[in-house]
Design a protein around this motif. Structure first.
Motif, PDB file in Angstrom:
ATOM      1  N   GLU A 148       0.812  -1.216   0.000  1.00  0.00           N
ATOM      2  CA  GLU A 148       0.000   0.000   0.000  1.00  0.00           C
ATOM      3  C   GLU A 148       0.847   1.267   0.000  1.00  0.00           C
ATOM      4  OE1 GLU A 148      -2.607  -0.285   3.382  1.00  0.00           O
ATOM      5  OE2 GLU A 148      -4.116  -1.396   2.215  1.00  0.00           O
ATOM      6  N   GLN A 149       1.952   1.244   0.673  1.00  0.00           N
ATOM      7  CA  GLN A 149       2.813   2.422   0.784  1.00  0.00           C
ATOM      8  C   GLN A 149       4.246   1.938   0.936  1.00  0.00           C
ATOM      9  OE1 GLN A 149       4.576   3.328   3.795  1.00  0.00           O
ATOM     10  NE2 GLN A 149       5.393   5.221   2.955  1.00  0.00           N
ATOM     11  N   PHE A 150       5.216   2.741   0.468  1.00  0.00           N
ATOM     12  CA  PHE A 150       6.607   2.312   0.587  1.00  0.00           C
ATOM     13  C   PHE A 150       7.541   3.507   0.619  1.00  0.00           C
ATOM     14  CE2 PHE A 150       5.521   2.300  -3.961  1.00  0.00           C
ATOM     15  CZ  PHE A 150       6.515   3.117  -4.478  1.00  0.00           C
ATOM     16  N   SER A 151       8.722   3.272   1.169  1.00  0.00           N
ATOM     17  CA  SER A 151       9.834   4.217   1.074  1.00  0.00           C
ATOM     18  C   SER A 151      11.093   3.427   0.768  1.00  0.00           C
ATOM     19  CB  SER A 151       9.996   5.028   2.359  1.00  0.00           C
ATOM     20  OG  SER A 151      10.302   4.193   3.445  1.00  0.00           O
ATOM     21  N   VAL A 152      11.967   4.022  -0.025  1.00  0.00           N
ATOM     22  CA  VAL A 152      13.206   3.371  -0.454  1.00  0.00           C
ATOM     23  C   VAL A 152      14.354   4.366  -0.292  1.00  0.00           C
ATOM     24  CG1 VAL A 152      14.430   2.205  -2.325  1.00  0.00           C
ATOM     25  CG2 VAL A 152      11.920   2.064  -2.197  1.00  0.00           C
ATOM     26  N   LYS A 153      15.446   3.872   0.251  1.00  0.00           N
ATOM     27  CA  LYS A 153      16.656   4.687   0.378  1.00  0.00           C
ATOM     28  C   LYS A 153      17.846   3.865  -0.078  1.00  0.00           C
ATOM     29  CE  LYS A 153      19.435   7.269   3.757  1.00  0.00           C
ATOM     30  NZ  LYS A 153      19.565   7.648   5.182  1.00  0.00           N
ATOM     31  N   CYS A 154      18.714   4.478  -0.853  1.00  0.00           N
ATOM     32  CA  CYS A 154      19.953   3.826  -1.288  1.00  0.00           C
ATOM     33  C   CYS A 154      21.143   4.612  -0.747  1.00  0.00           C
ATOM     34  CB  CYS A 154      20.023   3.734  -2.816  1.00  0.00           C
ATOM     35  SG  CYS A 154      21.502   2.881  -3.428  1.00  0.00           S
ATOM     36  N   VAL A 155      22.080   3.913  -0.137  1.00  0.00           N
ATOM     37  CA  VAL A 155      23.313   4.517   0.361  1.00  0.00           C
ATOM     38  C   VAL A 155      24.488   3.777  -0.275  1.00  0.00           C
ATOM     39  CG1 VAL A 155      24.716   5.062   2.379  1.00  0.00           C
ATOM     40  CG2 VAL A 155      22.216   5.089   2.558  1.00  0.00           C
ATOM     41  N   ASN A 156      25.253   4.475  -1.082  1.00  0.00           N
ATOM     42  CA  ASN A 156      26.432   3.892  -1.714  1.00  0.00           C
ATOM     43  C   ASN A 156      27.687   4.266  -0.950  1.00  0.00           C
ATOM     44  OD1 ASN A 156      25.224   2.530  -3.798  1.00  0.00           O
ATOM     45  ND2 ASN A 156      25.747   4.008  -5.391  1.00  0.00           N
ATOM     46  N   GLU A 157      28.471   3.267  -0.565  1.00  0.00           N
ATOM     47  CA  GLU A 157      29.760   3.509   0.080  1.00  0.00           C
ATOM     48  C   GLU A 157      30.785   3.739  -1.032  1.00  0.00           C
ATOM     49  OE1 GLU A 157      30.382   0.079   2.489  1.00  0.00           O
ATOM     50  OE2 GLU A 157      28.631   0.472   3.752  1.00  0.00           O
ATOM     51  N   SER A 177       9.599   8.219  -1.327  1.00  0.00           N
ATOM     52  CA  SER A 177       8.443   7.684  -0.607  1.00  0.00           C
ATOM     53  C   SER A 177       7.219   7.823  -1.487  1.00  0.00           C
ATOM     54  CB  SER A 177       8.215   8.434   0.720  1.00  0.00           C
ATOM     55  OG  SER A 177       9.305   8.261   1.589  1.00  0.00           O
ATOM     56  N   TYR A 178       6.310   6.849  -1.374  1.00  0.00           N
ATOM     57  CA  TYR A 178       5.098   6.890  -2.190  1.00  0.00           C
ATOM     58  C   TYR A 178       3.979   6.147  -1.470  1.00  0.00           C
ATOM     59  CZ  TYR A 178       2.288   7.165  -6.431  1.00  0.00           C
ATOM     60  OH  TYR A 178       1.303   7.457  -7.342  1.00  0.00           O
ATOM     61  N   ASP A 179       2.776   6.729  -1.530  1.00  0.00           N
ATOM     62  CA  ASP A 179       1.599   6.137  -0.910  1.00  0.00           C
ATOM     63  C   ASP A 179       0.546   5.866  -1.988  1.00  0.00           C
ATOM     64  OD1 ASP A 179      -0.582   5.361   0.643  1.00  0.00           O
ATOM     65  OD2 ASP A 179      -0.104   6.785   2.237  1.00  0.00           O
ATOM     66  N   LYS A 180       0.340   4.616  -2.330  1.00  0.00           N
ATOM     67  CA  LYS A 180      -0.624   4.243  -3.369  1.00  0.00           C
ATOM     68  C   LYS A 180      -2.064   4.535  -2.938  1.00  0.00           C
ATOM     69  CE  LYS A 180       0.278   0.091  -5.042  1.00  0.00           C
ATOM     70  NZ  LYS A 180       0.740  -1.317  -5.039  1.00  0.00           N
ATOM     71  N   ARG A 181      -2.305   4.644  -1.642  1.00  0.00           N
ATOM     72  CA  ARG A 181      -3.666   4.888  -1.139  1.00  0.00           C
ATOM     73  C   ARG A 181      -4.135   6.303  -1.456  1.00  0.00           C
ATOM     74  NH1 ARG A 181      -1.971   2.918   4.794  1.00  0.00           N
ATOM     75  NH2 ARG A 181      -0.357   4.431   4.217  1.00  0.00           N
ATOM     76  N   GLU A 182      -3.194   7.193  -1.817  1.00  0.00           N
ATOM     77  CA  GLU A 182      -3.552   8.574  -2.111  1.00  0.00           C
ATOM     78  C   GLU A 182      -3.823   8.812  -3.591  1.00  0.00           C
ATOM     79  OE1 GLU A 182      -0.418  10.942  -0.531  1.00  0.00           O
ATOM     80  OE2 GLU A 182      -0.909  10.478   1.582  1.00  0.00           O
ATOM     81  N   GLU A 183      -3.743   7.777  -4.405  1.00  0.00           N
ATOM     82  CA  GLU A 183      -3.967   7.949  -5.855  1.00  0.00           C
ATOM     83  C   GLU A 183      -5.440   8.194  -6.147  1.00  0.00           C
ATOM     84  OE1 GLU A 183      -2.364   4.343  -7.475  1.00  0.00           O
ATOM     85  OE2 GLU A 183      -0.347   5.201  -7.658  1.00  0.00           O
TER      86      GLU A 183
END
Length: 305
Positions: A277-286, A299-305
């Motif tokens: 229903e909702q997600f957040s993604v973070k990428c950290v490159n060393e 971040s994105y919330d599909k419930r708000e579409e």
């Protein structure tokens, strides 16, 4: 030659007294639970409702199921338990959290949503509050075979589950996973006559699942891991022979990724999962050619579409 003289020590009770121990004093307060005053159950106007009261950093062995080998594994998880507290309640009975954990453990504590839903419902009823929640984090191990030799070893990812029950709104399910990947720099590949620098990246994902999510049908850990690894320049392997290393190196060169690319690609996969229903993604490159890290998030919330 002089013989060693054995030290003559005072008795143990005398040693304790030497270091501050005293005789027990008179006991005037009752030992029977029903005769003891229960301060936490005092009912008055205590000014504010509290968002969360509970215990954290509780380490406990658990059983974990997986679609990947090893399909059943034991691990040590870290628990956080809490509930809100109404304005007329002074506090909560902290022992009830760990008492219930041990009760469930005696019957075999498996980290699945059926068990965790039952746990937080029972906890809410036992605490006589409107809600209860549980967060559990743990290392998850999975088998990874080399691409050519198929030599196998175990990788691991850090995962967590959060289940909340509210008597009015029902269940709320959240999960998270941090997976490790390889990324090769598109800019380095573009401007260099040969070669390109690469680095190890960490993909952190937090997902809200549908309340009726069934983890007997879908392994959410595998879902999130695949979303991270399938979009990377290359996967991480515990064992690589020379033909494997050649394949992984060439694959990374053929699939360059910025951190910005990674979060957008992972987000696309998570968006396509119907159970999310909702997600957040973070990428950290060393970064391998810098002292600093490169980061990107979405971040994105599909419930708000």
């Amino acid at each position: 030659m002089n013989e060693a003289v054995k030290k003559q020590l005072p008795t143990k009770s005398e040693r304790h007294k030497l270091f501050g121990s005293v005789e027990p004093g008179p006991k005037t307060k009752p030992m029977e639970k029903n005769k003891m005053k229960d301060l936490q159950n005092t009912k008055k106007d205590f000014l504010f409702e509290l968002d969360a009261v509970g215990v954290s950093n509780v380490k406990h062995p658990v059983t974990l199921k997986s679609q990947l080998e090893p399909k059943t594994q034991t691990t040590v998880a870290q628990f956080h338990f809490a509930s809100s507290i109404s304005q007329d309640s002074k506090g909560t009975n902290m022992s009830r959290f760990t008492e219930q954990l041990h009760s469930y453990y005696q019957n075999g504590f498996t980290l699945d949503f059926a068990t965790l839903k039952s746990f937080v419902f029972d906890l809410q009823q036992r605490l006589e509050q409107k809600d209860a929640e549980l967060t559990v984090s743990f290392p998850w191990f999975f088998e990874r075979k080399a691409p050519y030799s198929e030599q196998a070893g175990l990788n691991h990812a850090d995962a967590w589950m959060r289940v909340r029950y509210h008597e009015e709104f029902g269940y709320d399910l959240k999960v998270g996973l941090t997976g490790t990947i390889t990324t090769l720099c598109p800019c380095s590949k573009e401007i260099s006559e040969y070669s390109a620098h690469n680095q190890r990246g960490n993909i952190e994902m937090e997902v809200t699942l549908q309340p009726e999510f069934d983890d007997t049908l879908y392994d959410w850990k595998h879902m999130l891991l695949e979303a991270a690894e399938s979009n990377a320049s290359a996967r991480i392997h515990p064992v690589l022979k020379r033909p494997d290393e050649k394949m992984v190196t060439e694959q990374a060169y053929e699939n360059p990724r910025f951190v910005e690319d990674m979060v957008r690609l992972v987000a696309s996969d998570l968006y396509e999962y119907e159970t999310v229903e909702q997600f957040s993604v973070k990428c950290v490159n060393e970064e391998s050619i810098h002292l600093h890290d490169a980061i990107a998030s979405i971040s994105y919330d599909k419930r708000e579409e």
